[in-house]
Design a protein around this motif. Structure first.
Motif, mmCIF file in Angstrom:
data_model
loop_
_atom_site.group_PDB
_atom_site.id
_atom_site.type_symbol
_atom_site.label_atom_id
_atom_site.label_comp_id
_atom_site.label_asym_id
_atom_site.label_seq_id
_atom_site.Cartn_x
_atom_site.Cartn_y
_atom_site.Cartn_z
ATOM 1 N N TRP A 195 0.819 -1.215 0.000
ATOM 2 C CA TRP A 195 0.000 0.000 0.000
ATOM 3 C C TRP A 195 0.848 1.257 0.000
ATOM 4 N N TYR A 196 2.160 1.123 0.046
ATOM 5 C CA TYR A 196 3.031 2.287 0.106
ATOM 6 C C TYR A 196 3.311 2.778 -1.305
ATOM 7 N N ARG A 197 2.878 3.999 -1.600
ATOM 8 C CA ARG A 197 2.975 4.540 -2.949
ATOM 9 C C ARG A 197 4.383 5.058 -3.243
ATOM 10 N N PRO A 198 4.713 5.192 -4.541
ATOM 11 C CA PRO A 198 5.988 5.825 -4.892
ATOM 12 C C PRO A 198 6.033 7.250 -4.338
ATOM 13 N N GLY A 199 7.201 7.682 -3.939
ATOM 14 C CA GLY A 199 7.364 9.014 -3.373
ATOM 15 C C GLY A 199 7.231 9.042 -1.862
ATOM 16 N N SER A 200 6.831 7.919 -1.268
ATOM 17 C CA SER A 200 6.706 7.877 0.190
ATOM 18 C C SER A 200 7.901 7.135 0.770
ATOM 19 N N ASN A 201 8.393 7.639 1.878
ATOM 20 C CA ASN A 201 9.452 6.918 2.572
ATOM 21 C C ASN A 201 8.826 5.725 3.273
ATOM 22 N N LYS A 202 9.557 4.652 3.361
ATOM 23 C CA LYS A 202 8.995 3.408 3.859
ATOM 24 C C LYS A 202 9.774 2.842 5.044
ATOM 25 N N CYS A 203 10.410 3.712 5.833
ATOM 26 C CA CYS A 203 11.165 3.224 6.978
ATOM 27 C C CYS A 203 10.251 2.477 7.945
ATOM 28 N N ASN A 204 9.013 2.941 8.097
ATOM 29 C CA ASN A 204 8.093 2.267 9.012
ATOM 30 C C ASN A 204 7.661 0.907 8.475
ATOM 31 N N GLN A 205 7.528 0.767 7.166
ATOM 32 C CA GLN A 205 7.186 -0.528 6.599
ATOM 33 C C GLN A 205 8.335 -1.508 6.801
ATOM 34 N N ALA A 206 9.565 -1.032 6.628
ATOM 35 C CA ALA A 206 10.729 -1.893 6.852
ATOM 36 C C ALA A 206 10.712 -2.420 8.281
ATOM 37 N N VAL A 207 10.509 -1.531 9.248
ATOM 38 C CA VAL A 207 10.479 -1.941 10.658
ATOM 39 C C VAL A 207 9.374 -2.959 10.900
ATOM 40 N N ALA A 208 8.176 -2.709 10.376
ATOM 41 C CA ALA A 208 7.064 -3.653 10.577
ATOM 42 C C ALA A 208 7.384 -5.011 9.946
ATOM 43 N N ASP A 209 7.957 -5.007 8.740
ATOM 44 C CA ASP A 209 8.322 -6.273 8.085
ATOM 45 C C ASP A 209 9.363 -7.033 8.901
ATOM 46 N N GLY A 248 9.485 -13.008 14.179
ATOM 47 C CA GLY A 248 8.576 -13.912 14.877
ATOM 48 C C GLY A 248 7.548 -13.229 15.755
ATOM 49 N N HIS A 249 7.511 -11.899 15.744
ATOM 50 C CA HIS A 249 6.525 -11.153 16.534
ATOM 51 C C HIS A 249 5.337 -10.776 15.661
ATOM 52 N N PRO A 250 4.181 -10.495 16.269
ATOM 53 C CA PRO A 250 3.029 -10.053 15.479
ATOM 54 C C PRO A 250 3.295 -8.682 14.845
ATOM 55 N N ARG A 251 2.713 -8.469 13.679
ATOM 56 C CA ARG A 251 2.861 -7.184 12.994
ATOM 57 C C ARG A 251 2.256 -6.093 13.872
ATOM 58 N N PRO A 252 2.995 -5.000 14.105
ATOM 59 C CA PRO A 252 2.434 -3.907 14.911
ATOM 60 C C PRO A 252 1.316 -3.223 14.135
ATOM 61 N N ARG A 253 0.234 -2.889 14.803
ATOM 62 C CA ARG A 253 -0.907 -2.273 14.136
ATOM 63 C C ARG A 253 -1.449 -1.123 14.964
ATOM 64 N N VAL A 254 -1.913 -0.102 14.264
ATOM 65 C CA VAL A 254 -2.641 1.017 14.861
ATOM 66 C C VAL A 254 -3.896 1.208 14.015
ATOM 67 N N ILE A 290 1.024 1.565 20.916
ATOM 68 C CA ILE A 290 1.225 0.538 19.900
ATOM 69 C C ILE A 290 1.182 -0.803 20.632
ATOM 70 N N PRO A 291 0.102 -1.568 20.439
ATOM 71 C CA PRO A 291 -0.050 -2.830 21.175
ATOM 72 C C PRO A 291 1.173 -3.739 21.019
ATOM 73 N N GLY A 292 1.613 -4.272 22.166
ATOM 74 C CA GLY A 292 2.772 -5.161 22.193
ATOM 75 C C GLY A 292 4.092 -4.442 22.392
ATOM 76 N N TRP A 293 4.067 -3.113 22.416
ATOM 77 C CA TRP A 293 5.298 -2.312 22.523
ATOM 78 C C TRP A 293 5.190 -1.342 23.683
ATOM 79 N N SER A 294 6.315 -1.094 24.336
ATOM 80 C CA SER A 294 6.350 -0.187 25.481
ATOM 81 C C SER A 294 6.046 1.238 25.040
ATOM 82 N N ALA A 295 5.776 2.080 26.010
ATOM 83 C CA ALA A 295 5.707 3.513 25.745
ATOM 84 C C ALA A 295 7.125 3.986 25.400
#
Length: 188
Positions: A54-68, A74-80, A103-108
């Motif tokens: 769903w990440y379009r051209p022209g968008s940075n994808k650092c957050n997608q890399a982290v989620a992948d 082996g952890h569940p995909r983080p979701r908001v 972010i469920p599963g992650w500390s503050a």
């Protein structure tokens, strides 16, 4: 019908169908998140000029890399909650850094001084932009970096741990980088 509505309905049906017909999740043996991130150094799949899911051209994808990488470890995909709270999505880099976002599963968010290998490190750059990566070792991060060519190239460097003002890409008004740690089902 208006073209915008037709496109919106098509997108909704595609997403709903994708969610309903996802293949069963295969449990792979857990791997340290830092190890997974390091294995992607040099990767260009998160390049800003490419479509990536769903990440379009022209968008940075650092957050997608982290989620992948989180999923590959082996952890569940983080979701908001996504638009209108209907379709869950990956947290943005800005949300990883925001102390008001749960972010469920992650500390503050915690100070960088508490960073450990495998933590997520994030920093806001103004009201919209931000960057996120994975702590690979003390003082070292791995992230899909938007400020190099090709934009989105996965690099290992000291981003987030630099102490000279502005060295992490921030302005003097931006908050310091923060880290979040995987906590599983425990409350954040």
């Amino acid at each position: 019908m208006n073209r915008k509505y037709i496109i919106a309905i098509a997108v909704f049906l595609f997403v709903a169908g994708s969610i309903l017909f996802l293949p069963p999740h295969r449990q792979s043996p857990p791997r340290p998140l830092a190890e997974v991130a390091i294995s992607h150094i040099g990767d260009t799949r998160y390049e800003a000029t490419k479509w990536n899911g769903w990440y379009r051209p022209g968008s940075n994808k650092c957050n997608q890399a982290v989620a992948d990488w989180i999923v590959a470890s082996g952890h569940p995909r983080p979701r908001v909650p996504g638009h209108f709270g209907l379709i869950p999505r990956d947290p943005s880099a800005h949300e990883w850094a925001d102390p008001l976002i749960r972010i469920p599963g992650w500390s503050a968010p915690m100070p960088v001084s508490q960073a450990q290998s495998g933590d997520i490190i994030a920093q806001q750059h103004g009201p919209i932009y931000a960057h996120v990566g994975v702590v690979a070792a003390p003082g070292i991060t791995v992230s899909a970096y938007g400020d190099v060519q090709p934009a989105g190239l996965v690099l290992k460097n000291d981003w987030g741990f630099r102490t000279t003002p502005g060295a992490n890409g921030e302005s003097s008004l931006d908050p310091s980088p923060v880290v979040r740690r995987y906590i599983g089902n425990r409350p954040a």
